[in-house]
Design an enzyme around this catalytic site. Structure first.
Site, mmCIF file in Angstrom:
data_model
loop_
_atom_site.group_PDB
_atom_site.id
_atom_site.type_symbol
_atom_site.label_atom_id
_atom_site.label_comp_id
_atom_site.label_asym_id
_atom_site.label_seq_id
_atom_site.Cartn_x
_atom_site.Cartn_y
_atom_site.Cartn_z
ATOM 1 N N CYS A 168 2.129 -0.316 -8.521
ATOM 2 C CA CYS A 168 3.311 0.123 -7.777
ATOM 3 C C CYS A 168 4.546 0.173 -8.664
ATOM 4 O O CYS A 168 5.540 0.789 -8.305
ATOM 5 C CB CYS A 168 3.558 -0.777 -6.566
ATOM 6 S SG CYS A 168 3.512 -2.521 -6.993
ATOM 7 N N GLU A 178 5.460 -3.180 1.310
ATOM 8 C CA GLU A 178 5.797 -2.867 -0.079
ATOM 9 C C GLU A 178 5.064 -1.570 -0.364
ATOM 10 O O GLU A 178 3.834 -1.544 -0.416
ATOM 11 C CB GLU A 178 5.342 -4.030 -0.961
ATOM 12 C CG GLU A 178 5.903 -4.004 -2.349
ATOM 13 C CD GLU A 178 4.941 -3.342 -3.298
ATOM 14 O OE1 GLU A 178 4.802 -2.097 -3.215
ATOM 15 O OE2 GLU A 178 4.333 -4.043 -4.099
ATOM 16 N N GLY A 219 0.566 4.993 4.902
ATOM 17 C CA GLY A 219 -0.146 3.935 5.621
ATOM 18 C C GLY A 219 0.811 2.849 6.091
ATOM 19 O O GLY A 219 0.721 2.367 7.227
ATOM 20 N N GLY A 220 1.733 2.485 5.219
ATOM 21 C CA GLY A 220 2.699 1.447 5.563
ATOM 22 C C GLY A 220 3.606 1.879 6.697
ATOM 23 O O GLY A 220 3.908 1.102 7.601
ATOM 24 N N GLY A 266 0.828 -1.208 0.000
ATOM 25 C CA GLY A 266 0.000 0.000 0.000
ATOM 26 C C GLY A 266 0.856 1.248 0.000
ATOM 27 O O GLY A 266 2.013 1.236 -0.438
ATOM 28 N N SER A 267 0.281 2.323 0.524
ATOM 29 C CA SER A 267 0.945 3.623 0.445
ATOM 30 C C SER A 267 2.081 3.726 1.450
ATOM 31 O O SER A 267 2.114 3.030 2.468
ATOM 32 C CB SER A 267 -0.066 4.733 0.727
ATOM 33 O OG SER A 267 -0.409 4.724 2.097
#
Lengths: 476, 476
Positions: free
Chosen positions: A261, A224, A204-205, A200-201
């Site tokens: 991504c 990732e 957020g990650g 994800g972002s």
């Protein structure tokens, strides 16, 4: 006074995973491979329903969704093969050497063993391949780890459907599904969880990574995250096939409405190129598409507003104000880009970066943060390619190709240094993704009856083992 | 106004390491192996001076220090062999497969590459084997990473001497030495550092881990921390050779004045054993020894005061109040231990834990936090061993032996889950320690001229590579 019992779905699922762990971890390679193949079959059997639900929830076209189903099934089957082959266990045997240390030593045997129950966060942009039964889950199940999946809000019905299919196949507790932001945070904090995978972002990650490493017992967090994925075109390649390159570039960055991504976010072109009209035409040929969800659309529009107004950036193709989003394109110079680091823009936008010289190009490439992938378009014996190749900092370097399209093979590496990931040693795609869920244990002078099967003297599973430094399937 | 330039030794060393990185990373296996062997030779050539300085600074006896010099040289030579053998690069080649994805794919080649400059914190208790040229440094240099060593305050002169020997051998910038707590923190924060290795206390390691993961770009932190290392004696083993076991136990826990991370801190004996007199006699036979330093002595005395006054704990051999420390011994029941988790006590003290039944033993083992090592003393076909073996949570499981004495081999695992380490997938001893300093990079369709040597089609280094899943040294 009545006490109303509170049911905590994460805690309940974690408890079930904990209970399931020992017997799942001890299952034979054949048993786990059968389960993985059954999961692949279940997805295949319900393909049309799944694709139709996914299409409604994510707006991804059915052709791409069918390709993703193929890939998801392929991943599950590939991990079944990995488990049966047994090399992933990295079994090492050093028979005893007599004499005093450091050369003398007892019988030592080492093997990888599953970490325990683990958490997996689904991604919005791969509702099959990085969701409930995606690569993270497949690799964790292959390793012998029960999985708690945090469903993505972007495709709740598909997540529930996929989970129901899996629940019919897997032993109780081996897979659970939880939903909602709070559940996600609880999952990362739960003491029974031994590792977490996330796609994800970056924001957020990072928030979840911070939770994972601030636990009383910190756990590995495999995030990732975001990536700009630069692509360099050398002057020789520009001259030989500039038109083809820019058309392929537009197709790659607009693929899936740019919601990948590995989207090539930066295209480095020699200054003075005459391809702007071709670029504009290629961009304007792309049909508008609905994005994955309104929150992604909002984020994307905000990001390109920022990009369009950044100093030194000019708009080549303006963003569409419509509900359906057509790709947009911006341009700047290598010099201007050095003054502000490029950020990922999740959606169908890209930035052409014009470089005045090889030195100018290299100076800018060196300011870029690490990416998941990078590509170079060059000719045979191209001196510019030779000069700049080592300046590309990415987990995967592509020659005369595009970063989109990530093959599921043993040699794949889908990873990279921060901010591409939170774990530079690991990949979330390909056979090595299983390594994230395993830890070594060494056995010293241990009799066969207490050794795990992969280390027993008669090698009952017939797996390859490194004995005294040599790979063999012989007893040892 | 005069501006006095501030020299920041960490920043200067990091800059030098950064400058040295590319050419050191690109050095051939032969070149790096030669440097490692020269380091080993340099230590050998100056053995007597080094041992004498180490003895004065650490109070470790010269016999043990000489053994440690042997081990340190062995490690450097072993990593030279690892580098030349080349298997550590984990080179994987998947030649192209025609057809559409997911089965079809381009030419993909993956290899491990050094992370960049890294930091290493020396340990107090292994002034050679886990210090300036210890296992962390040896493995990082073998990987191709320049190293900044944070010297341990406990042996500053030895650290400087060892560093001077190394500086004569290594290219400029490849190894630097910094001192002091602030320098240690600056090292972990420095943006040029790409990973850190640490051996020491749980509290100190956690503080540095927290720094590493809270950087804007978090980096891997490999902390080898505290551990209680439980040892279980089954009723059958007690009956067969109880006297021998307790004598060997005392020798193991008192070794090096108990200042070893693999010290067996807990001995589980069947309740009703009649070995207390033997234990007491064995402990009282051990000569008192000076500890590594006053700060360790203070910490140890505080820890055993806490242990002696804990509920349910009785003193078998009281601690000595002298400058030189004689070992002490305590006892409790498995039931009492369940109510408060055992903590590492760094020094020559241990706790005998009496269990009433196999269930009682298992219930307590399951409350222990993970250790670096655990051992079981049992007889052939011992049912108790069979029942409890899986309850031992440690990186290394020893059968009829002692956790002290960590062999340097490929099959060794010196690690474990938190709080034994901060990185459960990694080991700080043995050939796999090199993995901590390497990250994968994949090359897609890349021509030979841009591939690193290990991936070129003619395999110029002649290393083993996995081609289509099969290990071979053939061209591919």
């Amino acid at each position: 006074m009545h006490i109303i019992p509170q049911i905590d779905p994460v805690s309940e699922a974690a408890e079930a995973a904990q209970l399931a762990f020992r017997s799942f971890a001890d299952s034979t390679p054949g048993e786990r491979a059968r389960l993985l193949r059954k999961l692949s079959a279940a997805i295949g059997d319900h393909r049309s329903t799944l694709v139709s639900v996914a299409n409604r929830e994510t707006h991804i076209d059915t052709a791409r969704l069918n390709g993703e189903v193929d890939r998801t099934r392929f991943q599950l089957q590939a991990f079944a093969d990995v488990v049966v082959a047994g090399g992933y266990l990295d079994a090492v045997i050093d028979p005893p050497v007599s004499g005093p240390p450091p050369a003398g030593h007892p019988d030592l045997r080492r093997v990888l063993t599953p970490l325990g129950p683990v958490g997996v966060f689904s991604a919005s942009n791969f509702p099959f391949a990085f969701s409930v039964l995606g690569g993270d889950t497949a690799s964790a199940l292959a390793a012998g780890c029960p999985v708690l999946v945090k469903a993505h809000e972007g495709h709740p019905r598909l997540s529930a459907l996929t989970f129901e299919l899996a629940a019919d196949v897997l032993p109780p507790g081996v897979l659970s599904l939880v939903t909602g932001r709070e559940a996600g945070q609880a999952l990362v904090r739960d003491p029974r969880m031994k590792a977490v995978g996330f796609t994800g972002s970056t924001a957020g990650g990072r928030a979840l990574f911070d939770l994972a490493v601030s636990r009383p017992d910190p756990i590995p967090f495999y995030g990732e995250l975001g990536s700009v994925n630069p692509v360099v075109v050398t002057p020789a390649a520009l001259e030989a096939r500039g038109e083809d390159i820019v058309r392929a570039f537009v197709a790659s960055y607009a693929l899936g409405a740019g919601q990948l991504c590995t989207k090539p976010g930066l295209l480095f072109l020699p200054a003075g190129h005459d391809l702007e009209d071709s670029l504009r035409a290629a961009v304007q040929e792309v049909a508008p598409a609905e994005m994955l969800g309104p929150w992604i659309r909002e984020g994307y529009l905000a990001a390109i507003r920022g990009l369009a107004s950044a100093p030194g950036v000019r708009t080549v193709v303006a963003p569409s104000p419509d509900e359906q989003i057509a790709p947009s394109l911006f341009a700047t110079t290598a010099e201007a880009l050095r003054t502000q680091p490029a950020e990922e823009c999740f959606g169908p936008a890209a930035l052409v970066v014009e470089y005045a010289s090889v030195e100018d190009l290299r100076a800018t490439l060196r300011t870029l943060r690490p990416s998941l992938a990078a590509a170079i378009h060059a000719e045979t014996g191209d001196e510019v390619a030779q000069a700049v190749h080592a300046d590309l900092d990415a987990g995967r370097l592509v020659w005369n190709g595009w970063p989109t399209g990530v093959a599921v093979t043993a040699a794949m590496h889908h990873g990279g240094a921060w901010p591409a990931t939170t774990a530079p040693l690991h990949t979330s795609v390909g056979a090595n993704a299983i390594n994230r869920w395993l830890r070594p244990v060494a056995y010293q002078d241990t009799p066969d009856s207490l050794l795990p099967q992969p280390l027993r003297r008669d090698n009952p599973w017939g797996i390859p083992r490194r004995v005294n430094g040599r790979w063999t399937r012989d007893p040892a």
